[in-house]
Scaffold this motif. Sequence first.
Motif, PDB file in Angstrom:
ATOM      1  N   GLU A  73      36.010  35.844 -56.263  1.00  0.00           N
ATOM      2  CA  GLU A  73      34.817  35.117 -56.696  1.00  0.00           C
ATOM      3  C   GLU A  73      34.019  34.635 -55.485  1.00  0.00           C
ATOM      4  OE1 GLU A  73      34.464  30.816 -58.544  1.00  0.00           O
ATOM      5  OE2 GLU A  73      35.068  32.273 -60.085  1.00  0.00           O
ATOM      6  N   ASP A  74      34.712  34.093 -54.496  1.00  0.00           N
ATOM      7  CA  ASP A  74      34.022  33.617 -53.295  1.00  0.00           C
ATOM      8  C   ASP A  74      33.394  34.768 -52.519  1.00  0.00           C
ATOM      9  OD1 ASP A  74      34.591  31.018 -53.936  1.00  0.00           O
ATOM     10  OD2 ASP A  74      36.195  30.782 -52.460  1.00  0.00           O
ATOM     11  N   TRP A  75      34.114  35.908 -52.422  1.00  0.00           N
ATOM     12  CA  TRP A  75      33.541  37.076 -51.751  1.00  0.00           C
ATOM     13  C   TRP A  75      32.303  37.557 -52.498  1.00  0.00           C
ATOM     14  CZ3 TRP A  75      33.603  38.644 -47.083  1.00  0.00           C
ATOM     15  CH2 TRP A  75      34.719  38.419 -46.278  1.00  0.00           C
ATOM     16  N   GLY A  76      32.361  37.572 -53.825  1.00  0.00           N
ATOM     17  CA  GLY A  76      31.202  37.983 -54.616  1.00  0.00           C
ATOM     18  C   GLY A  76      30.008  37.079 -54.388  1.00  0.00           C
ATOM     19  N   SER A  77      30.254  35.787 -54.355  1.00  0.00           N
ATOM     20  CA  SER A  77      29.180  34.821 -54.106  1.00  0.00           C
ATOM     21  C   SER A  77      28.588  35.001 -52.709  1.00  0.00           C
ATOM     22  CB  SER A  77      29.700  33.389 -54.254  1.00  0.00           C
ATOM     23  OG  SER A  77      30.060  33.135 -55.581  1.00  0.00           O
ATOM     24  N   GLU A  78      29.465  35.258 -51.754  1.00  0.00           N
ATOM     25  CA  GLU A  78      28.992  35.467 -50.385  1.00  0.00           C
ATOM     26  C   GLU A  78      28.185  36.760 -50.294  1.00  0.00           C
ATOM     27  OE1 GLU A  78      28.179  34.723 -46.493  1.00  0.00           O
ATOM     28  OE2 GLU A  78      29.056  33.350 -47.948  1.00  0.00           O
ATOM     29  N   PHE A 166      26.309  39.082 -44.961  1.00  0.00           N
ATOM     30  CA  PHE A 166      26.367  40.479 -45.331  1.00  0.00           C
ATOM     31  C   PHE A 166      25.060  41.130 -44.919  1.00  0.00           C
ATOM     32  CE2 PHE A 166      29.885  39.461 -48.158  1.00  0.00           C
ATOM     33  CZ  PHE A 166      30.649  40.602 -48.007  1.00  0.00           C
ATOM     34  N   GLY A 167      25.166  42.357 -44.461  1.00  0.00           N
ATOM     35  CA  GLY A 167      23.970  43.120 -44.120  1.00  0.00           C
ATOM     36  C   GLY A 167      23.456  42.871 -42.727  1.00  0.00           C
ATOM     37  N   LYS A 168      24.108  42.025 -41.970  1.00  0.00           N
ATOM     38  CA  LYS A 168      23.670  41.748 -40.595  1.00  0.00           C
ATOM     39  C   LYS A 168      24.609  42.367 -39.621  1.00  0.00           C
ATOM     40  CE  LYS A 168      20.907  37.665 -41.000  1.00  0.00           C
ATOM     41  NZ  LYS A 168      20.588  36.410 -40.451  1.00  0.00           N
TER      42      LYS A 168
END
Length: 168
Positions: A73-78, A166-168
Amino acid sequence: MERIGPDDPLELARRCSERIEQRALLMDAERLQVRACAYVATIAVRDEYRGVPPLEQFLQTQIDEAIDSVLDEDWGSEYKNEPLDPDDYRYRMLSAEAGLEPAQLRRVSLAFNTAPTRTRRVLFGVLIQNRPLVEVARENALGLKESKAMVREGLDKIFGARDWRFGK
């Protein structure tokens, strides 16, 4: 859930705290307890639990599943870059103490929780339990030099993560 939640006859609060410590994770024990309670209740009813596997094993499995669920859940939120409320109970105390925003603390927690198990155990012992590095190293069958290197490497990873996205 009504039977096992309020009075905690299965001692899920204690079990969750112990499992967090055993796995050396940064995770809110109350959040985990609520999730574990839901898992225990759901799986027990779905599978018509009658003592097989033994209760200890059954509960630990459900707590581990709840831990994985919270981490997912935390990974998804991040990943979605979801904002966190500054008063989010999961990060409020640490946020005030560390002077970091809740979103930064979520990233720090995720970085900590994904560090190698041995590194997490050393960091957890020193930083969370406030135990001497010599004692933690000995307990984990590590040399002092190796333990110091793990602490440095782990801290670099963790605190480098506070500005990571994410994405950086």
